[in-house]
Motif scaffolding. Structure first.
Motif, PDB file in Angstrom:
ATOM      1  N   ASN A 127       0.720  -1.448   0.026  1.00 16.47           N
ATOM      2  CA  ASN A 127      -0.020   0.001  -0.117  1.00 16.47           C
ATOM      3  C   ASN A 127       0.838   1.219  -0.049  1.00 16.47           C
ATOM      4  O   ASN A 127       0.356   2.255  -0.661  1.00 16.47           O
ATOM      5  CB  ASN A 127      -1.069   0.194   1.176  1.00 16.47           C
ATOM      6  CG  ASN A 127      -2.052  -1.182   1.113  1.00 16.47           C
ATOM      7  OD1 ASN A 127      -2.233  -1.564   0.049  1.00 16.47           O
ATOM      8  ND2 ASN A 127      -3.118  -1.196   2.113  1.00 16.47           N
ATOM      9  N   ASP A 128       2.018   1.292   0.614  1.00 15.47           N
ATOM     10  CA  ASP A 128       2.810   2.572   0.757  1.00 15.47           C
ATOM     11  C   ASP A 128       3.321   2.827  -0.705  1.00 15.47           C
ATOM     12  O   ASP A 128       3.360   4.114  -1.072  1.00 15.47           O
ATOM     13  CB  ASP A 128       3.914   2.235   1.645  1.00 15.47           C
ATOM     14  CG  ASP A 128       3.805   2.577   2.904  1.00 15.47           C
ATOM     15  OD1 ASP A 128       2.549   3.096   3.421  1.00 15.47           O
ATOM     16  OD2 ASP A 128       4.687   2.865   3.947  1.00 15.47           O
ATOM     17  N   TYR A 132      -4.597  -3.735   7.996  1.00 16.14           N
ATOM     18  CA  TYR A 132      -4.008  -2.641   7.004  1.00 16.14           C
ATOM     19  C   TYR A 132      -2.565  -2.205   7.253  1.00 16.14           C
ATOM     20  O   TYR A 132      -2.049  -1.751   6.483  1.00 16.14           O
ATOM     21  CB  TYR A 132      -5.145  -1.359   7.060  1.00 16.14           C
ATOM     22  CG  TYR A 132      -5.318  -0.516   8.085  1.00 16.14           C
ATOM     23  CD1 TYR A 132      -4.400   0.386   8.452  1.00 16.14           C
ATOM     24  CD2 TYR A 132      -6.222  -1.024   8.972  1.00 16.14           C
ATOM     25  CE1 TYR A 132      -4.515   1.145   9.572  1.00 16.14           C
ATOM     26  CE2 TYR A 132      -6.615  -0.436  10.027  1.00 16.14           C
ATOM     27  CZ  TYR A 132      -5.564   0.721  10.359  1.00 16.14           C
ATOM     28  OH  TYR A 132      -5.811   1.641  11.711  1.00 16.14           O
ATOM     29  N   GLU A 162       1.703   2.282  -3.446  1.00 16.57           N
ATOM     30  CA  GLU A 162       0.251   2.697  -4.189  1.00 16.57           C
ATOM     31  C   GLU A 162       0.392   4.351  -3.590  1.00 16.57           C
ATOM     32  O   GLU A 162      -0.020   5.331  -4.567  1.00 16.57           O
ATOM     33  CB  GLU A 162      -0.929   2.137  -3.914  1.00 16.57           C
ATOM     34  CG  GLU A 162      -2.135   2.835  -4.343  1.00 16.57           C
ATOM     35  CD  GLU A 162      -2.026   2.919  -5.972  1.00 16.57           C
ATOM     36  OE1 GLU A 162      -2.893   3.871  -6.356  1.00 16.57           O
ATOM     37  OE2 GLU A 162      -1.545   2.382  -6.556  1.00 16.57           O
ATOM     38  N   THR A 163       0.499   4.472  -2.368  1.00 16.55           N
ATOM     39  CA  THR A 163       0.561   5.943  -1.918  1.00 16.55           C
ATOM     40  C   THR A 163       1.514   6.877  -2.330  1.00 16.55           C
ATOM     41  O   THR A 163       1.205   8.035  -2.741  1.00 16.55           O
ATOM     42  CB  THR A 163       0.569   5.882  -0.209  1.00 16.55           C
ATOM     43  OG1 THR A 163      -0.386   5.070   0.282  1.00 16.55           O
ATOM     44  CG2 THR A 163       0.549   7.331   0.197  1.00 16.55           C
ATOM     45  N   GLU A 167       4.249  -7.701   1.006  1.00 15.26           N
ATOM     46  CA  GLU A 167       3.453  -8.100  -0.257  1.00 15.26           C
ATOM     47  C   GLU A 167       2.679  -9.253  -0.071  1.00 15.26           C
ATOM     48  O   GLU A 167       3.548 -10.380   0.158  1.00 15.26           O
ATOM     49  CB  GLU A 167       4.414  -8.132  -1.296  1.00 15.26           C
ATOM     50  CG  GLU A 167       3.830  -8.196  -2.663  1.00 15.26           C
ATOM     51  CD  GLU A 167       4.505  -8.314  -3.906  1.00 15.26           C
ATOM     52  OE1 GLU A 167       4.187  -8.849  -4.844  1.00 15.26           O
ATOM     53  OE2 GLU A 167       5.587  -8.035  -3.611  1.00 15.26           O
ATOM     54  N   ASP A 195      -0.478  -4.460   5.429  1.00 15.46           N
ATOM     55  CA  ASP A 195      -0.657  -4.511   4.050  1.00 15.46           C
ATOM     56  C   ASP A 195       0.216  -3.225   3.411  1.00 15.46           C
ATOM     57  O   ASP A 195       0.622  -3.013   2.399  1.00 15.46           O
ATOM     58  CB  ASP A 195      -1.976  -4.022   3.386  1.00 15.46           C
ATOM     59  CG  ASP A 195      -2.740  -5.464   3.813  1.00 15.46           C
ATOM     60  OD1 ASP A 195      -2.177  -6.610   3.964  1.00 15.46           O
ATOM     61  OD2 ASP A 195      -3.996  -5.311   3.750  1.00 15.46           O
ATOM     62  N   ARG A 196       0.920  -2.369   4.351  1.00 19.57           N
ATOM     63  CA  ARG A 196       1.390  -1.163   4.037  1.00 19.57           C
ATOM     64  C   ARG A 196       2.946  -1.740   3.524  1.00 19.57           C
ATOM     65  O   ARG A 196       3.662  -1.088   2.912  1.00 19.57           O
ATOM     66  CB  ARG A 196       1.599  -0.218   5.271  1.00 19.57           C
ATOM     67  CG  ARG A 196       0.654   0.860   5.361  1.00 19.57           C
ATOM     68  CD  ARG A 196       0.789   1.790   6.461  1.00 19.57           C
ATOM     69  NE  ARG A 196       2.304   2.371   6.205  1.00 19.57           N
ATOM     70  CZ  ARG A 196       2.925   2.300   7.215  1.00 19.57           C
ATOM     71  NH1 ARG A 196       3.155   1.812   8.251  1.00 19.57           N
ATOM     72  NH2 ARG A 196       4.336   2.850   6.853  1.00 19.57           N
TER      73      ARG A 196
END
Length: 426
Positions: free
Chosen positions: A48-49, A396, A51-52, A403, A399-400
């Motif tokens: 997620n990081d 969550y 994607e951020t 993978e 998930d940061r």
């Protein structure tokens, strides 16, 4: 909100592959700001990081393509035009790495407006070292309504001695110095592999850097950088987490596609605990050596024992015979996983920055709460050896930075699923 359900009792057997390092990928993505040309990064983890960071760069006007299919771990970044050099709070509030765009933005555009960092609540990561360094290089920095605004016609080389070792501070100023006028000399630098990885990309882009990976780095500024292709290092923290997973479950686990030389402190400690370790060129095999034995750790900057492995090691210590002392020297609030481990039956006491773990204690399933990225991993490890089904809330956080964490563990025999999945599916 996603939950994990973990049923303990299975030894982990087989091979598990390590993804690219989030903490290398994020600064390398930020480094693309420094050039108008295309930067291609390979071995990017799907977390997620990342994607951020993609959203952050795109919001500034960059073109960012995250690969899928055959190119699923590749990203192409082109910052030909940076029309809005602002790291907006609504994008970066969940990610500590937002400060990494401060240096490259001001070096490239002469102006940067960056929201103060967010991320895990594990303690302060003061941005003062970034600010002091950029001011020494000629930037004017003000703070207003939760944002830092920096301006400079062109940064100038400077001699900077960091008050304390800082990974993101070293990375941020290293990027800024590549386009500064004249020579910069940084002392008391972070030596982490992530710093070396970033320097390798910058050199491929045309930067003149000497000493990355040591305490002193010299940078001769250039007027322009160009595009490059670079492969991100394997994630040493993910690799370490899986090594402990194999050890705590009494399994026989081969952790593949890693860089063993980045895992020296952890491998040494696992051997002290009685774990059998076989080291190859790009893999580490961990096997049960019988009963685990207690061993003390103290977190330190690289090449010492990493703070990002402290929580996972504490889970292991609950299953070791004897008393282990865990001293946390990097972050002041990184024992939030302790109360959750105690809920599962662990015998742990805390005094200041020291945790005392008395083992071996049988762990029992419970409903537990994830408080940060590495705490989440430690609770999964504990759940792998707990009696019954443990439910982990707020995954969550995990998930940061990991993978397909549960899928990788399922592939080597763990009974773990997200709420709503069925055991046995991948």
């Amino acid at each position: 909100m996603d939950k994990f359900v973990v049923r303990g009792g299975n030894p982990l057997l087989g091979t598990i592959k390590v993804s690219g390092a989030k903490n290398s990928a994020l600064p390398c993505m930020a480094a693309a700001i420094l050039t108008e040309d295309e930067v291609i990064l390979e071995n990017i983890p799907q977390v997620n990081d990342i994607e951020t960071e993609r959203k952050l760069l795109t919001s500034m006007g960059a073109e960012v393509e995250l690969g899928y299919g055959r190119a699923q771990h590749r990203t192409r970044i082109k910052c030909a035009i940076l029309s809005d050099p602002v790291a907006k709070y609504e994008i970066v509030k969940t990610m500590r790495a937002s400060s990494l765009v401060l240096g490259p933005l001001i070096a490239r555009t002469g102006i940067a407006r960056v929201a103060m960092p967010g991320g895990c609540a594990i303690g302060g990561r003061p941005i003062d070292l970034h600010i002091n360094g950029l001011e020494a290089m000629g930037a004017t920095i003000t703070q207003d309504h939760g944002y830092l605004e920096a301006r400079a016609d062109r940064l100038k080389g400077a001699h900077i001695v960091f008050d304390k070792i800082t990974v993101t501070g070293t990375e941020d100023l290293l990027m800024a110095a590549t386009l500064a006028e004249g020579e910069s000399v940084f002392e008391n630098c972070a030596r982490e592999p992530e710093v070396t990885d970033l320097a390798a990309l910058l050199i491929a882009m045309g930067a003149k850097i000497e000493g990355a990976g040591t305490g002193t780095i010299r940078i001769q500024g250039v007027s322009k950088l160009h595009g490059a292709r670079h492969r991100i290092n394997p994630d040493r923290i993910e690799a370490g987490t899986f090594l402990i997973a194999g050890a705590i479950t009494g399994g026989d686990l081969n952790v593949d596609c890693c860089e063993p030389k980045h895992l020296g402190a952890l491998i040494t400690k696992l051997e002290q605990c009685g774990v059998k370790i076989d080291v190859g060129a790009d893999h580490v095999r961990v096997r049960s050596g019988g009963e685990l034995k207690a061993a003390d750790i103290t977190t330190e900057e690289y090449p010492g024992f990493p703070t990002d492995m402290q929580a996972q090691y504490m889970a292991l210590a609950t299953q070791a015979e004897g008393t282990s002392t865990v001293i946390e020297n990097i972050f002041e609030n990184r024992f939030m996983h302790v109360q959750e481990l105690i809920r599962m039956g662990a015998n742990i006491s805390i005094s200041g920055r020291t945790a005392t773990v008395r083992g071996k204690t049988p762990l029992q399933s419970a409903a537990v709460m994830c408080s940060d990225l590495r705490a989440s991993a430690s609770l999964v490890l504990a759940a792998l050896v707990a009696d019954g089904e443990t439910i982990l809330d707020r995954v969550y956080h995990l998930d940061r930075g990991y993978e397909h964490f549960e899928e990788k563990l399922r592939g080597v025999g763990a009974q773990i699923r997200r709420m709503g999945d069925v055991f046995g599916k991948k």
